[in-house]
Design a protein around this motif. Structure first.
Motif, PDB file in Angstrom:
ATOM      1  N   TYR A 161       0.839  -1.188   0.000  1.00  0.00           N
ATOM      2  CA  TYR A 161       0.000   0.000   0.000  1.00  0.00           C
ATOM      3  C   TYR A 161       0.878   1.243   0.000  1.00  0.00           C
ATOM      4  N   THR A 162       0.307   2.351  -0.462  1.00  0.00           N
ATOM      5  CA  THR A 162       1.066   3.587  -0.617  1.00  0.00           C
ATOM      6  C   THR A 162       1.089   4.441   0.638  1.00  0.00           C
ATOM      7  N   SER A 163       0.587   3.944   1.719  1.00  0.00           N
ATOM      8  CA  SER A 163       0.548   4.699   2.963  1.00  0.00           C
ATOM      9  C   SER A 163       1.946   4.882   3.545  1.00  0.00           C
ATOM     10  N   ALA A 164       2.184   6.051   4.125  1.00  0.00           N
ATOM     11  CA  ALA A 164       3.444   6.285   4.840  1.00  0.00           C
ATOM     12  C   ALA A 164       3.466   5.495   6.142  1.00  0.00           C
ATOM     13  N   LEU A 165       2.284   5.308   6.752  1.00  0.00           N
ATOM     14  CA  LEU A 165       2.198   4.542   7.999  1.00  0.00           C
ATOM     15  C   LEU A 165       2.006   3.071   7.688  1.00  0.00           C
ATOM     16  N   LYS A 166       2.806   2.245   8.350  1.00  0.00           N
ATOM     17  CA  LYS A 166       2.726   0.798   8.174  1.00  0.00           C
ATOM     18  C   LYS A 166       2.960   0.121   9.520  1.00  0.00           C
ATOM     19  N   VAL A 167       2.540  -1.118   9.600  1.00  0.00           N
ATOM     20  CA  VAL A 167       2.773  -1.923  10.799  1.00  0.00           C
ATOM     21  C   VAL A 167       4.237  -2.347  10.794  1.00  0.00           C
ATOM     22  N   LYS A 168       4.974  -1.914  11.807  1.00  0.00           N
ATOM     23  CA  LYS A 168       6.393  -2.285  11.931  1.00  0.00           C
ATOM     24  C   LYS A 168       6.543  -3.643  12.587  1.00  0.00           C
ATOM     25  N   GLY A 169       5.687  -3.928  13.580  1.00  0.00           N
ATOM     26  CA  GLY A 169       5.754  -5.210  14.268  1.00  0.00           C
ATOM     27  C   GLY A 169       4.624  -5.360  15.257  1.00  0.00           C
ATOM     28  N   VAL A 170       4.478  -6.586  15.770  1.00  0.00           N
ATOM     29  CA  VAL A 170       3.421  -6.867  16.734  1.00  0.00           C
ATOM     30  C   VAL A 170       3.931  -7.835  17.800  1.00  0.00           C
ATOM     31  N   GLN A 171       3.687  -7.481  19.043  1.00  0.00           N
ATOM     32  CA  GLN A 171       3.894  -8.402  20.163  1.00  0.00           C
ATOM     33  C   GLN A 171       2.523  -9.020  20.386  1.00  0.00           C
TER      34      GLN A 171
END
Length: 167
Positions: free
Chosen positions: A32-42
């Motif tokens: 996706y072209t979004s600047a915000l993305k999921v970096k990681g998840v605990q």
């Protein structure tokens, strides 16, 4: 069969095969072209799961969202996070991420902090399943910003309950 017809047939077959492969790509593989993305998840908080607001470990379950833009600041207000079963959290307060900055969305209750890069869901229930789940991140417009599916057995190589995306 002529050379030209053979070439055309091969090209058409390759195009159809390529379309078939493109259609088979799972949704989480889309970029996706979004600047915000999921970096990681605990997704699996350390310790025995307890969703008690006092003494529980839901605050140790968190999702890290990063601004991958090199030039643009992004306000989290209006962004939504959702799991596969529809558990949803909407960022209702302003929280601006500078280029390269991140915020951890934690379970439990607490005080949001720009300087501490933390936002609390103000909910002591777990959102991410320990075995498998899908993480959806939506822009305020409703457009999808990022999505990732995981399984504990397939994606958590070291078994620590944390998975990294987008490095």
């Amino acid at each position: 069969m002529s050379f030209r017809r053979t070439l055309f047939t091969c090209a058409a077959t390759a195009a159809v095969a390529a379309l078939g492969l493109a259609a088979a790509v799972p949704a989480q593989a889309a970029e996706y072209t979004s600047a915000l993305k999921v970096k990681g998840v605990q997704y699996n908080a350390p310790g025995t799961d307890s969703n008690k607001c006092s003494g529980g470990n839901t605050r140790n379950e968190y999702l890290t969202i990063k601004n991958y833009s090199k030039t643009k600041s992004v306000n989290l207000k209006g962004y939504k996070v959702r799991d596969a079963t529809g558990n949803t959290f909407t960022f209702t307060n302003s929280h601006t991420l500078q280029p390269g900055d991140y915020a951890s969305l934690r379970g439990g209750r607490g005080t949001d902090s720009d300087s501490g890069n933390v936002v609390y869901r103000q909910n002591c229930n777990f959102i991410w399943n320990n075995d498998k789940d899908t993480i959806y991140l939506y822009k305020p417009t409703g457009d999808r910003a990022d999505v990732h599916s995981y399984t504990a057995s397939g994606n958590d190589r070291d078994g620590n309950g944390y998975i990294t995306y987008h490095g």
